[in-house]
Design an enzyme around this catalytic site. Structure first.
Site, PDB file in Angstrom:
ATOM      1  N   ARG A  77     -12.568   1.242  -6.445  1.00 38.93           N
ATOM      2  CA  ARG A  77     -12.455   1.493  -5.006  1.00 38.93           C
ATOM      3  C   ARG A  77     -12.206   2.976  -4.724  1.00 38.93           C
ATOM      4  O   ARG A  77     -11.192   3.342  -4.130  1.00 38.93           O
ATOM      5  CB  ARG A  77     -11.359   0.639  -4.364  1.00 38.93           C
ATOM      6  CG  ARG A  77     -11.579  -0.845  -4.490  1.00 38.93           C
ATOM      7  CD  ARG A  77     -10.537  -1.637  -3.716  1.00 38.93           C
ATOM      8  NE  ARG A  77     -10.765  -3.073  -3.846  1.00 38.93           N
ATOM      9  CZ  ARG A  77     -10.005  -3.998  -3.284  1.00 38.93           C
ATOM     10  NH1 ARG A  77      -8.965  -3.643  -2.564  1.00 38.93           N
ATOM     11  NH2 ARG A  77     -10.293  -5.282  -3.446  1.00 38.93           N
ATOM     12  N   ASP A 135       0.841  -1.198   0.000  1.00 44.24           N
ATOM     13  CA  ASP A 135       0.000   0.000   0.000  1.00 44.24           C
ATOM     14  C   ASP A 135       0.876   1.248   0.000  1.00 44.24           C
ATOM     15  O   ASP A 135       2.001   1.248   0.509  1.00 44.24           O
ATOM     16  CB  ASP A 135      -0.887   0.035   1.246  1.00 44.24           C
ATOM     17  CG  ASP A 135      -1.868  -1.114   1.308  1.00 44.24           C
ATOM     18  OD1 ASP A 135      -2.275  -1.612   0.233  1.00 44.24           O
ATOM     19  OD2 ASP A 135      -2.230  -1.527   2.423  1.00 44.24           O
ATOM     20  N   ASP A 181      -0.812  -2.311  -4.288  1.00 46.66           N
ATOM     21  CA  ASP A 181      -2.097  -2.669  -3.697  1.00 46.66           C
ATOM     22  C   ASP A 181      -2.916  -1.396  -3.538  1.00 46.66           C
ATOM     23  O   ASP A 181      -3.178  -0.696  -4.511  1.00 46.66           O
ATOM     24  CB  ASP A 181      -1.888  -3.403  -2.374  1.00 46.66           C
ATOM     25  CG  ASP A 181      -3.130  -4.155  -1.918  1.00 46.66           C
ATOM     26  OD1 ASP A 181      -4.177  -4.064  -2.589  1.00 46.66           O
ATOM     27  OD2 ASP A 181      -3.068  -4.825  -0.879  1.00 46.66           O
TER      28      ASP A 181
END
Length: 338
Positions: free
Chosen positions: A231, A151, A174
């Site tokens: 997302r 991330d 990610d």
């Protein structure tokens, strides 16, 4: 002053001089930025989000110095100048940030590359309420994040009062900004997300209700989701999650609300987005209230369902008209604009 401190502590002055040549230390900043949205709410023993206000201001010159400062206890303002390449090592490139920190870029060219920031204590599925050492009161502003092996920013394990503002996120392996495992009272504002797939997850997974239900209160406002594919955000359990005045351009989907999450969606502008917002995605249905949004060249309408607590019961805010968003947001979102 620093020479006297070194002598009292038994530190050789020559060694201190070498350290100070690498790390610029100044007096505390005159004024701290003011958080808004859920990060501004007084809760959990924290009065809004002030980051490292009141602490020293340091400008590390190396990655090792940067990592030492962001994990140090106590208030601290850590300035990023130029590019810092974060190591991968045994952490998969994720590096812990301690409470009461402001991490802020100097000018438009501050970059953190190759790794990401972890805001939160280690994962423990058996912990279902905020632990005493939960990380809190962190501000991250005006930095370009890219190339992380995991991330870019991960917020986890009941971390609270986090403000992520005026950054640029791209090319992570990610999530760009993931918020999960009971984290709460968070604002994500005026950021640009681009050249990235899974932008922002709110809620760990469909089975994590024990940690996430009743928490994950997050504000997203004035972000530029610039062809960030999906997302934007994808929400489980969190309620209310307030998504207002964001500009969506060329995304596969904007927002997904599932597992009884509650999203208030207002004043956003969607251009060329296949599914602007949906509650029928995977897992149990979510809830979503939508008002004053504009859709242009989108393939589906916004899906709405149920009722959601009004964000105004937590904090005051002022919106732009949705028609202004395509001008206001690209002009103000990202780095070099604070």
């Amino acid at each position: 002053m620093w020479t006297n401190v070194a002598k009292k502590a038994g530190v050789p002055v020559a060694a201190l001089s070498l350290v100070l040549a690498c790390v610029t230390v100044t007096t505390p900043a005159a004024a701290a930025p003011v958080a808004d949205g859920f990060a501004s709410v007084d809760a959990l023993g924290q009065n809004g989000t002030t980051g490292g206000a009141g602490g020293p201001v340091v400008t590390p010159a190396t990655a090792a110095q940067f990592l030492e400062h962001i994990r140090r206890p106590g208030p601290l303002v850590v300035q990023v100048r130029g590019t810092i390449t974060l190591p991968t090592g045994t952490t998969d490139g994720m590096h812990d940030v301690a409470s009461d920190k402001t991490i802020i870029g100097i000018g438009p060219d501050a970059r953190l590359v190759g790794g990401g920031l972890n805001i939160g204590v280690p994962v423990d599925d058996d912990v279902t309420s905020p632990p005493p050492g939960a990380v809190h009161n962190v501000i991250i502003r005006n930095i370009r994040f890219s190339g992380a092996t995991d991330d870019l920013i991960n917020v986890q394990m009941f971390s609270h009062h986090i403000w992520i503002d005026h950054n640029d996120f791209s090319d992570g392996d990610d999530g760009a900004v993931d918020i999960k495992r009971g984290s709460d009272f968070i604002t994500v504002s005026w950021n640009r997300f681009h050249d990235h797939d899974k932008t922002s997850l709110v809620g760990h997974d469909d089975d994590n209700g024990a940690q996430d239900t009743g928490r994950l209160r997050v504000t997203y406002h004035h972000n530029y989701f610039d062809a960030s594919d999906q997302r934007n955000p994808r929400v489980r359990f969190g309620s209310p999650v307030h998504v207002y005045n964001n500009y969506y351009r060329d995304n596969s989907y904007g927002i997904a609300s599932t597992m009884d999450a509650g999203v208030v969606l207002e004043g956003n502008y969607f251009f060329s987005v296949n599914n602007p917002a949906r509650v029928d995605f995977s897992g149990e249905l979510g809830r979503l209230v939508a008002r004053d949004n504009i859709l242009v060249d989108c393939n589906h309408e916004i899906e709405t369902r149920g009722t959601v607590a009004e964000p105004r019961t937590y904090y005051a805010y002022t919106t732009h008209r949705a028609a202004e968003v395509p001008t206001v947001v690209p002009a103000g979102a990202g780095v070099g604009k604070i």
